[in-house]
Design an enzyme around this catalytic site. Structure first.
Site, mmCIF file in Angstrom:
data_model
loop_
_atom_site.group_PDB
_atom_site.id
_atom_site.type_symbol
_atom_site.label_atom_id
_atom_site.label_comp_id
_atom_site.label_asym_id
_atom_site.label_seq_id
_atom_site.Cartn_x
_atom_site.Cartn_y
_atom_site.Cartn_z
ATOM 1 N N SER A 150 0.855 -1.201 0.000
ATOM 2 C CA SER A 150 0.000 0.000 0.000
ATOM 3 C C SER A 150 0.879 1.234 0.000
ATOM 4 O O SER A 150 1.976 1.229 0.582
ATOM 5 C CB SER A 150 -0.881 0.042 1.247
ATOM 6 O OG SER A 150 -1.542 1.292 1.335
ATOM 7 N N TYR A 164 -1.525 -0.451 10.208
ATOM 8 C CA TYR A 164 -1.678 -0.791 8.788
ATOM 9 C C TYR A 164 -0.473 -0.307 7.964
ATOM 10 O O TYR A 164 0.154 -1.092 7.236
ATOM 11 C CB TYR A 164 -2.978 -0.170 8.259
ATOM 12 C CG TYR A 164 -3.234 -0.416 6.791
ATOM 13 C CD1 TYR A 164 -3.673 -1.653 6.342
ATOM 14 C CD2 TYR A 164 -3.037 0.594 5.845
ATOM 15 C CE1 TYR A 164 -3.910 -1.883 4.992
ATOM 16 C CE2 TYR A 164 -3.276 0.383 4.498
ATOM 17 C CZ TYR A 164 -3.708 -0.854 4.072
ATOM 18 O OH TYR A 164 -3.939 -1.073 2.735
HETATM 19 N N1 LIG Z 1 -8.764 -0.460 -1.463
HETATM 20 C C1 LIG Z 1 -7.727 0.340 -1.419
HETATM 21 O O1 LIG Z 1 -7.862 1.532 -1.664
HETATM 22 C C2 LIG Z 1 -6.359 -0.196 -1.097
HETATM 23 C C3 LIG Z 1 -5.274 0.696 -1.143
HETATM 24 C C4 LIG Z 1 -4.010 0.213 -0.880
HETATM 25 C C5 LIG Z 1 -3.809 -1.124 -0.594
HETATM 26 N N2 LIG Z 1 -4.880 -1.967 -0.542
HETATM 27 C C6 LIG Z 1 -4.602 -3.378 -0.229
HETATM 28 O O2 LIG Z 1 -5.198 -4.192 -1.229
HETATM 29 C C7 LIG Z 1 -5.577 -5.441 -0.666
HETATM 30 C C8 LIG Z 1 -7.065 -5.674 -0.947
HETATM 31 O O3 LIG Z 1 -7.777 -4.593 -0.377
HETATM 32 P P1 LIG Z 1 -9.335 -4.375 -0.607
HETATM 33 O O4 LIG Z 1 -9.557 -2.932 -0.473
HETATM 34 O O5 LIG Z 1 -9.779 -5.103 -1.816
HETATM 35 O O6 LIG Z 1 -9.889 -5.101 0.725
HETATM 36 P P2 LIG Z 1 -11.324 -5.688 1.067
HETATM 37 O O7 LIG Z 1 -12.365 -5.086 0.238
HETATM 38 O O8 LIG Z 1 -11.443 -5.583 2.555
HETATM 39 O O9 LIG Z 1 -11.189 -7.260 0.670
HETATM 40 C C9 LIG Z 1 -10.373 -8.092 1.464
HETATM 41 C C10 LIG Z 1 -10.423 -9.507 0.962
HETATM 42 O O10 LIG Z 1 -9.561 -10.296 1.792
HETATM 43 C C11 LIG Z 1 -10.303 -11.360 2.412
HETATM 44 N N3 LIG Z 1 -9.751 -11.550 3.753
HETATM 45 C C12 LIG Z 1 -9.790 -10.686 4.798
HETATM 46 N N4 LIG Z 1 -9.208 -11.229 5.864
HETATM 47 C C13 LIG Z 1 -8.785 -12.474 5.499
HETATM 48 C C14 LIG Z 1 -8.118 -13.528 6.171
HETATM 49 N N5 LIG Z 1 -7.771 -13.424 7.467
HETATM 50 N N6 LIG Z 1 -7.850 -14.659 5.484
HETATM 51 C C15 LIG Z 1 -8.214 -14.785 4.193
HETATM 52 N N7 LIG Z 1 -8.837 -13.821 3.502
HETATM 53 C C16 LIG Z 1 -9.124 -12.676 4.160
HETATM 54 C C17 LIG Z 1 -11.766 -10.874 2.395
HETATM 55 O O11 LIG Z 1 -12.722 -11.936 2.404
HETATM 56 P P3 LIG Z 1 -13.260 -12.582 3.806
HETATM 57 O O12 LIG Z 1 -13.655 -11.447 4.678
HETATM 58 O O13 LIG Z 1 -14.384 -13.483 3.415
HETATM 59 O O14 LIG Z 1 -12.111 -13.349 4.347
HETATM 60 C C18 LIG Z 1 -11.802 -10.151 1.042
HETATM 61 O O15 LIG Z 1 -11.895 -11.097 -0.006
HETATM 62 C C19 LIG Z 1 -5.250 -5.360 0.827
HETATM 63 O O16 LIG Z 1 -4.006 -5.948 1.074
HETATM 64 C C20 LIG Z 1 -5.192 -3.869 1.071
HETATM 65 O O17 LIG Z 1 -4.393 -3.559 2.189
HETATM 66 C C21 LIG Z 1 -6.146 -1.532 -0.770
#
Ligand SMILES: NC(=O)c1ccc[n+]([C@@H]2O[C@H](COP(=O)([O-])OP(=O)(O)OC[C@H]3O[C@@H](n4cnc5c(N)ncnc54)[C@H](OP(=O)(O)O)[C@@H]3O)[C@@H](O)[C@H]2O)c1
Length: 265
Positions: A150, A164
């Site tokens: 991130s 985070y």
């Molecule tokens: N969105 C952004 O703007 C952004 C920016 C920078 C970085 N990121 C990074 O991108 C990645 C994805 O982010 P996102 O925004 O798509 O997140 P999200 O919408 O919260 O999706 C998270 C995914 O991970 C799964 N998950 C959560 N905890 C888990 C666990 N303990 N074991 C296995 N699966 C798990 C969730 O499904 P379940 O709850 O069913 O397990 C879901 O499929 C993350 O690493 C985040 O830090 C996101």
């Protein structure tokens, strides 16, 4: 040269593939001929998303249920995967979590939950998959690990999410550490550091309660140098670059995919 960005016929695992950025990456890979295993905790959602993606993209998508913050579940995940496949070409370590609290009130479990998944789980999943990642890899066509970090691990965040950002800085450095250890085993490790993408995680962070549709993202867009949020094309483009022949000489890098936030900070 014509097939420089091809990923056709490869096998991938996308953690956190049931929604958000992971689902975008899974969809993009399937559309480009990759057989994709998505991993997440909530069984019904994971199964229904893999069915949806198979139907929508006309390829192969399979669900695996596991909590990646727990070592015993990582072991179960790998057993499950090995009952179907003997090798893995791409591991996309995308599952991640965050915790919002001020410095004064930050709780121990807000530190542990974030580090157990974002850093510890990510490391042990890679460690335990090394033999499977090595199986089909070669000097000319190494297997690929893409860690999703991130920009919060590069510059200070707007959010109250101390553990985070620190965990994501850990992901970026772990990427370099593991790249050095694994390059001779024909496994290339790199990372992508996304900026804002309209997902459940960002939506909860900014107070939209997890909704991604029907909410007004315009303020977030207006604060981005490119004047928009990230899209499926942006994150899939970076992933396919790292996974295809085009990215086969890239080792240990963290590539921002953020519309210029870090560059302009
Ligand atoms: N969105 C952004 O703007 C952004 C920016 C920078 C970085 N990121 C990074 O991108 C990645 C994805 O982010 P996102 O925004 O798509 O997140 P999200 O919408 O919260 O999706 C998270 C995914 O991970 C799964 N998950 C959560 N905890 C888990 C666990 N303990 N074991 C296995 N699966 C798990 C969730 O499904 P379940 O709850 O069913 O397990 C879901 O499929 C993350 O690493 C985040 O830090 C996101």
């Amino acid at each position: 040269m014509k097939n420089l960005f091809s990923v056709q016929g490869k096998v991938a695992m996308v953690t956190g593939g049931s929604r958000g950025i992971g689902k975008m990456i899974a969809e993009g890979l399937i559309l480009n001929g990759v057989k994709v295993f998505i991993v997440s905790r909530k069984k019904e959602i994971c199964y229904s998303v893999s069915e949806q993606l198979t139907a929508k993209c006309g390829g192969e998508c399979y669900p695996i249920i596991a909590d990646i913050s727990k070592i015993e579940e990582i072991e179960g995940l790998i057993k499950n995967f090995l009952s179907k496949e003997s090798h893995l070409d791409f591991l996309i370590n995308n599952a991640g979590t965050s915790w919002g609290a001020s410095i004064e009130s930050f709780p121990e479990n807000g530190w542990d939950k974030v580090f157990d998944l974002n850093v510890k789980g990510l490391f042990f999943l890679i460690q335990k998959l090394i033999p499977v990642l090595k199986n089909n890899a070669s000097n000319q066509d190494p297997s690929r690990v893409v860690n999703i970090g991130s920009i919060d691990g590069m510059i200070n965040s707007k959010f109250e999410n101390i553990s985070y950002g620190v965990s994501k800085a850990g992901v970026h450095f772990l990427t370099k550490v593991l790249a050095k250890k694994l390059v001779k085993k024909n496994i290339n490790v790199n990372a992508i550091a996304p900026g804002p993408f309209p997902t459940w995680m960002l939506s909860t962070g900014i107070g939209f309660g997890g909704e991604t549709e029907g909410v007004d993202w315009s303020l977030v867009a207006s604060q981005n140098p490119r004047l928009r949020l990230g899209t499926i094309e942006d994150i899939v483009g970076a992933t396919i670059f790292l996974c295809s022949r085009a990215g086969a000489y890239i080792v240990g890098e963290t590539i921002t995919c953020d519309g210029g936030i870090v560059a302009c900070s």
